[in-house]
Write an enzyme that holds these catalytic residues in place. Structure first.
Site, short mmCIF file in Angstrom:
data_model
loop_
_atom_site.label_atom_id
_atom_site.label_comp_id
_atom_site.label_asym_id
_atom_site.label_seq_id
_atom_site.Cartn_x
_atom_site.Cartn_y
_atom_site.Cartn_z
N GLY A 268 -2.84 -0.92 -2.59
CA GLY A 268 -3.70 0.11 -2.03
C GLY A 268 -3.08 1.48 -2.22
O GLY A 268 -1.87 1.63 -2.39
N ILE B 55 0.83 -1.20 0.00
CA ILE B 55 0.00 0.00 0.00
C ILE B 55 0.86 1.25 0.00
O ILE B 55 1.99 1.23 0.48
CB ILE B 55 -0.96 -0.01 1.22
CG1 ILE B 55 -1.96 1.15 1.17
CG2 ILE B 55 -0.19 -0.03 2.53
CD1 ILE B 55 -3.07 1.07 2.21
N CYS B 56 0.33 2.31 -0.60
CA CYS B 56 0.93 3.64 -0.61
C CYS B 56 2.24 3.66 -1.41
O CYS B 56 2.23 3.43 -2.61
CB CYS B 56 1.14 4.12 0.83
SG CYS B 56 1.51 5.88 0.98
N ALA B 57 3.36 3.93 -0.75
CA ALA B 57 4.64 3.97 -1.46
C ALA B 57 5.26 2.60 -1.65
O ALA B 57 6.20 2.44 -2.44
CB ALA B 57 5.63 4.86 -0.70
#
Length: 391
Positions: free
Chosen positions: A159, A110-112
């Protein structure tokens, strides 16, 4: 007689700079679903204490090296800066995840973390994936970037960012257990997938705050970690001075997360705060926090002085109400609607004068943004909401 299904094993590595919501919302949700989750510390010489973003310190279950020979049904990589990059640079973790993925195992990030870890290792080639908007351009040409909260493509789940952590976590539950299990655990948490926050305000007053807001969050063994850590995450993003206080240095939260407190409760009780937030979680609030004389005295002092205080989930009914902290015609909300409680209000987040309350775990981010707005104004809350991708 059918034999019970095998317990699903999940690995969640964390590192210095991991994003708290992106790590511990999936951990807690997967444990609610029945998964055996190992939280593993990545990084040489760090031991098991990990300093995540926004001053959150936790104790992992094991080191990544300890997990090298184990097999998992799912590996989940949280984001964060520099957490995702630290995960991507961990050779031991790369070896575990590469072996897992090449063996057909389910991977999530998720994210980075999708670009800085999975894509960095070449494990997203030919896959559709999402990531935080600031990191989408880090995907190599072999990855098809998608603008969505959650993307499931084959054996990979990705995500977008902190506000999508709950949706991301439930997508993982769906992959492991199916939609029935998602529905079973999402409803009591009051999960809402739509972005944005709102709150019902009754009897509006200006909350007292001069300069940097000081916020006390008392915790105990059994406190709900998602309510604790999401609230801390949001308030510290808003530059609030947040003190997580407990009777012990390390508390074991409801779903096994070991949180390192910033201070002992007896020391914090002698200080002055602009806001006190009591998170829920059983048995933490009922058997420990509700009986803390120093905490109850501080909360009653706050109420008498017209300073702000609040509760999430079970803490409203188990801490505030029994001690007369929701008095007269004051309205509140909690995790369980009870028609026999005249104070009960049906909204997800309610602010009545200097009292703020919210429903179950799935309302924690909305609650935290509401109190940011009351302490620092709508513009400050909007900036934090945008940083969380909660707009």
């Amino acid at each position: 007689m059918a034999s019970p299904a095998a317990v699903k094993k999940v690995l969640v590595p964390i590192a210095a700079g991991s994003e708290p919501a992106e790590a511990f919302v999936p951990i807690a949700v997967l444990r609610r679903a029945g998964a055996d989750v190992t939280v593993a510390a990545a990084g040489a010489g760090t031991g098991l204490r990990v300093h995540a973003m926004y001053g959150v310190t936790v104790v992992a279950d094991a080191s990544v090296a300890d997990c090298a020979d184990a097999s998992y049904d799912l590996v989940v990589l949280p984001g964060g800066v520099p957490g995702a990059d630290n995960l991507g640079g961990c050779a031991a973790l790369e070896g575990i995840v590469r072996r897992h993925a090449l063996g057909g195992g389910l991977c999530a990030a998720i994210c980075a973390a999708p670009p800085l870890a999975l894509a960095r290792w070449g494990l997203l080639d030919g896959v559709k994936a999402t990531a935080h908007p600031e990191f989408v351009d880090k995907f190599p040409a072999e990855v098809a970037g998608v603008d969505a909260n959650v993307v499931v493509d084959g054996r990979v789940v990705t995500g977008r960012g902190p506000a999508a952590a709950m949706e991301f976590a439930l997508a993982l539950v769906d992959q492991l257990y199916g939609k029935g299990k998602v529905d079973e655990i999402a409803k009591p948490m009051m999960v809402r997938y739509e972005p944005g926050y709102a709150f019902e305000e009754l009897n509006p007053v200006q909350w007292r705050c001069s300069g940097t807001p000081r916020v006390l969050i008392p915790v105990a063994n059994g406190s709900e970690e998602m309510e604790v850590l999401v609230t801390v995450d949001v308030l510290r993003r808003a530059k609030a001075d947040v003190v997580v206080a407990s009777a012990e240095e390390v508390v074991v939260a409801r779903h096994g997360t070991r949180i390192v407190a910033d201070a002992l409760l007896q020391d914090a009780a002698g200080q002055q705060f602009d806001l006190i937030v009591v998170p829920g979680g059983m048995p933490g609030v009922k058997t420990t926090l509700a009986d803390k004389v120093e905490l109850m005295a501080l909360l009653k002092e706050h109420a008498a002085a017209g300073r702000a205080y609040g509760a999430i989930g079970a803490a409203t009914a188990q801490v505030l109400e029994p001690h007369g902290l929701i008095g007269g015609s004051m309205k509140a909300t909690t995790c369980a609607s009870r028609a026999d409680r005249p104070s009960e209000c049906g909204s997800r987040v309610v602010v009545d004068g200097n009292l703020a309350t919210s429903g179950s775990t799935g309302t924690a981010m909305e609650f935290a943004l509401a109190v940011v707005e009351k302490l620092l104004g709508p513009e400050a809350a909007r900036e934090v909401a945008e940083a969380l991708l909660f707009v």
